[in-house]
Scaffold this active site. Sequence first.
Site, short mmCIF file in Angstrom:
data_model
loop_
_atom_site.label_atom_id
_atom_site.label_comp_id
_atom_site.label_asym_id
_atom_site.label_seq_id
_atom_site.Cartn_x
_atom_site.Cartn_y
_atom_site.Cartn_z
N LYS A 1 37.97 38.52 37.16
CA LYS A 1 38.74 37.98 36.31
C LYS A 1 39.97 39.11 35.78
O LYS A 1 39.61 40.18 35.74
CB LYS A 1 38.05 37.43 35.10
CG LYS A 1 39.14 36.89 34.16
CD LYS A 1 38.60 36.24 32.69
CE LYS A 1 39.47 35.68 32.01
NZ LYS A 1 38.87 35.29 30.73
N LYS B 1 35.95 42.42 34.64
CA LYS B 1 37.18 41.80 33.88
C LYS B 1 38.23 42.81 33.63
O LYS B 1 37.82 43.77 32.97
CB LYS B 1 36.53 40.93 32.76
CG LYS B 1 37.56 40.29 31.73
CD LYS B 1 36.81 39.75 30.77
CE LYS B 1 38.03 39.11 29.69
NZ LYS B 1 37.37 38.39 28.64
#
Length: 324
Positions: free
Chosen positions: A248, A195
């Site tokens: 992400k 992320k």
Amino acid sequence: MVFPEYRPRRMRQNENFRAMIRETRLAPEQLVYPLFVMPGKGKKEEVPSMPGVFRLSVDQLKQEAKDCLEVGVRSVILFGLPEKKDAVGSGAHAKNGIVQQAIKELKNTAPDIMVITDVCLCEYTDHGHCGCLAGKEVDNDATLELLAKTALSHAQAGADMVAPSDMMDGRVSEIRSTLDENDFHNVPIMSYAVKYASAFYGPFRDAADCAPQFGDRCSYQMDPANSREALREATLDVDEGADILMVKPAVAYLDIISRLRDEFDLPIAAYHVSGEYAMIKAAAARGWIDEQRVMAETLLSIRRAGADIILTYFAKDMARMLRG
């Protein structure tokens, strides 16, 4: 294979030929629809920066789940907006917290929907960071117990899968151990393994009311310049017991999705995030692009890069398109 003996256009001349040799396909069951849950009754508030996305009270979830299942979307991921926040995000693991209520509602009224829960503290802390603080710094090790308690509370409420998004070191191991110790061996972990500290999260932070009140998240989310580090982060989560690895954002990190696909044999998920969604919506609203075609091409690119699962605010729209 040279022209004129080989003519690639032979296999592109109509849709029957193109469909026959199509290498990458999307299916509704590969899509996960994010839901934002808020206190109250009878509430459905559109997020201004995310047209078509709503904050919903718990009693509105039954209809959302029905809408998803009707178009073939079988999975949702829950994000909660609590009534109160505090320094340690205690609402995240409250027995009757907003997400815990939402899980029970969905499992009682729409048992066929898969309920995934985001495990993080940022929506529940008054400072907006993803863990508890020691001074102005996020205390990694003290946060682990709180994340594990949150994941356990979600499992006890009936969640099918938990998804830690905090990016604390060691959180997958802590959550796995806590779930196993409490006989939740069969609850998988979809880890936000890679992320990035991305500028594409702005609309989400509006939707979930979770922008940090000071500083930023660069000390725990990844530097956008790094790709080798992504492999190290993912390897750690695999070793700690993750069942699915997530990247992400998605579109700005297709190379990372591809690298993880080549390196690991676990399922790979990708989050097509709020900023990526909002840009398509904004350009389409101005007539600059064909929204449906750009949506489909974007999600197909994520699949082509190697993602097995796509979390996207376009899930229902894409599923409708796939069903004709």
